[in-house]
Design a protein around this motif. Structure first.
Motif, mmCIF file in Angstrom:
data_model
loop_
_atom_site.group_PDB
_atom_site.id
_atom_site.type_symbol
_atom_site.label_atom_id
_atom_site.label_comp_id
_atom_site.label_asym_id
_atom_site.label_seq_id
_atom_site.Cartn_x
_atom_site.Cartn_y
_atom_site.Cartn_z
ATOM 1 N N GLY A 55 61.506 33.749 17.251
ATOM 2 C CA GLY A 55 62.035 34.058 15.927
ATOM 3 C C GLY A 55 61.198 33.414 14.846
ATOM 4 N N ASP A 56 61.701 33.486 13.640
ATOM 5 C CA ASP A 56 60.970 32.912 12.511
ATOM 6 C C ASP A 56 61.266 31.425 12.398
ATOM 7 N N PHE A 57 60.213 30.666 12.278
ATOM 8 C CA PHE A 57 60.326 29.228 12.074
ATOM 9 C C PHE A 57 59.664 28.875 10.760
ATOM 10 N N ALA A 58 60.317 28.036 10.005
ATOM 11 C CA ALA A 58 59.685 27.474 8.819
ATOM 12 C C ALA A 58 58.815 26.327 9.318
ATOM 13 N N VAL A 59 57.530 26.571 9.408
ATOM 14 C CA VAL A 59 56.611 25.570 9.934
ATOM 15 C C VAL A 59 56.387 24.508 8.865
ATOM 16 N N ASP A 60 56.826 23.301 9.166
ATOM 17 C CA ASP A 60 56.659 22.184 8.239
ATOM 18 C C ASP A 60 55.340 21.484 8.544
ATOM 19 N N VAL A 61 54.531 21.310 7.545
ATOM 20 C CA VAL A 61 53.275 20.578 7.671
ATOM 21 C C VAL A 61 53.335 19.430 6.682
ATOM 22 N N SER A 62 53.152 18.218 7.195
ATOM 23 C CA SER A 62 53.258 17.038 6.342
ATOM 24 C C SER A 62 51.986 16.193 6.429
ATOM 25 N N VAL A 63 51.895 15.223 5.576
ATOM 26 C CA VAL A 63 50.780 14.282 5.577
ATOM 27 C C VAL A 63 51.253 13.023 6.303
ATOM 28 N N PRO A 64 50.620 12.665 7.439
ATOM 29 C CA PRO A 64 51.032 11.474 8.185
ATOM 30 C C PRO A 64 50.815 10.199 7.372
ATOM 31 N N GLU A 65 51.666 9.228 7.622
ATOM 32 C CA GLU A 65 51.525 7.941 6.931
ATOM 33 C C GLU A 65 50.265 7.200 7.378
ATOM 34 N N GLN A 66 49.875 7.363 8.638
ATOM 35 C CA GLN A 66 48.695 6.686 9.166
ATOM 36 C C GLN A 66 47.525 7.669 9.192
ATOM 37 N N HIS A 67 46.464 7.322 8.487
ATOM 38 C CA HIS A 67 45.310 8.214 8.353
ATOM 39 C C HIS A 67 44.696 8.591 9.699
ATOM 40 N N GLU A 68 44.733 7.680 10.672
ATOM 41 C CA GLU A 68 44.136 7.980 11.972
ATOM 42 C C GLU A 68 44.889 9.078 12.725
ATOM 43 N N HIS A 69 46.044 9.481 12.219
ATOM 44 C CA HIS A 69 46.791 10.590 12.819
ATOM 45 C C HIS A 69 46.385 11.931 12.220
ATOM 46 N N GLY A 70 45.332 11.943 11.445
ATOM 47 C CA GLY A 70 44.829 13.179 10.848
ATOM 48 C C GLY A 70 45.292 13.326 9.419
ATOM 49 N N ASP A 71 44.868 14.390 8.794
ATOM 50 C CA ASP A 71 45.244 14.644 7.406
ATOM 51 C C ASP A 71 46.575 15.379 7.307
ATOM 52 N N TYR A 72 46.938 16.130 8.361
ATOM 53 C CA TYR A 72 48.180 16.895 8.365
ATOM 54 C C TYR A 72 48.819 16.826 9.743
ATOM 55 N N ALA A 73 50.139 16.990 9.793
ATOM 56 C CA ALA A 73 50.879 16.960 11.057
ATOM 57 C C ALA A 73 52.047 17.928 10.976
ATOM 58 N N SER A 74 52.539 18.323 12.142
ATOM 59 C CA SER A 74 53.716 19.180 12.220
ATOM 60 C C SER A 74 54.523 18.790 13.452
ATOM 61 N N ASN A 75 55.835 18.895 13.347
ATOM 62 C CA ASN A 75 56.701 18.613 14.486
ATOM 63 C C ASN A 75 57.191 19.901 15.143
ATOM 64 N N ILE A 76 56.474 20.986 14.965
ATOM 65 C CA ILE A 76 56.907 22.292 15.446
ATOM 66 C C ILE A 76 57.084 22.307 16.963
ATOM 67 N N ALA A 77 56.275 21.581 17.714
ATOM 68 C CA ALA A 77 56.430 21.556 19.176
ATOM 69 C C ALA A 77 57.781 20.953 19.564
ATOM 70 N N LEU A 78 58.212 19.926 18.856
ATOM 71 C CA LEU A 78 59.530 19.330 19.133
ATOM 72 C C LEU A 78 60.649 20.299 18.794
ATOM 73 N N LEU A 79 60.527 20.985 17.676
ATOM 74 C CA LEU A 79 61.553 21.951 17.288
ATOM 75 C C LEU A 79 61.634 23.104 18.291
ATOM 76 N N LEU A 80 60.486 23.628 18.685
ATOM 77 C CA LEU A 80 60.466 24.709 19.669
ATOM 78 C C LEU A 80 60.987 24.248 21.022
ATOM 79 N N SER A 81 60.686 23.012 21.406
ATOM 80 C CA SER A 81 61.116 22.514 22.720
ATOM 81 C C SER A 81 62.637 22.484 22.828
#
Length: 84
Positions: free
Chosen positions: A22-48
């Motif tokens: 179905g349709d998911f509102a994919v949330d993309v955020s900026v991680p607090e720790q720079h070493e985690h990249g510039d952007y992150a998403s928890n979509i795998a947890l939501l889908l799981s």
């Protein structure tokens, strides 16, 4: 602009691997720790939760689709998107 492109890429990957999700509102955020990249998403947890599948397995499948995108890279088990 970059955030919306990331959301689109993730949404496209979901449609390829999980067309019944179905349709998911994919949330993309900026991680607090720079070493985690510039952007992150928890979509795998939501889908799981919805699909009753392992979130790491979902993340791997989505990462497989994103791997052809030049902003995406892996480091060990972690997957990242870097802003150019």
């Amino acid at each position: 602009m970059v955030r919306s492109e990331i959301q689109k890429q993730i949404q496209d990957a979901i449609e390829v691997f999980y067309p019944d999700a179905g349709d998911f509102a994919v949330d993309v955020s900026v991680p607090e720790q720079h070493e985690h990249g510039d952007y992150a998403s928890n979509i795998a947890l939501l889908l799981s939760r919805m699909l009753k599948e392992n979130p790491m397995g979902i993340a791997e499948r989505l990462a497989e689709k994103l791997s052809g995108w030049d902003m995406f890279f892996s480091h060990g088990d972690a997957k990242f998107v870097k802003q150019e």
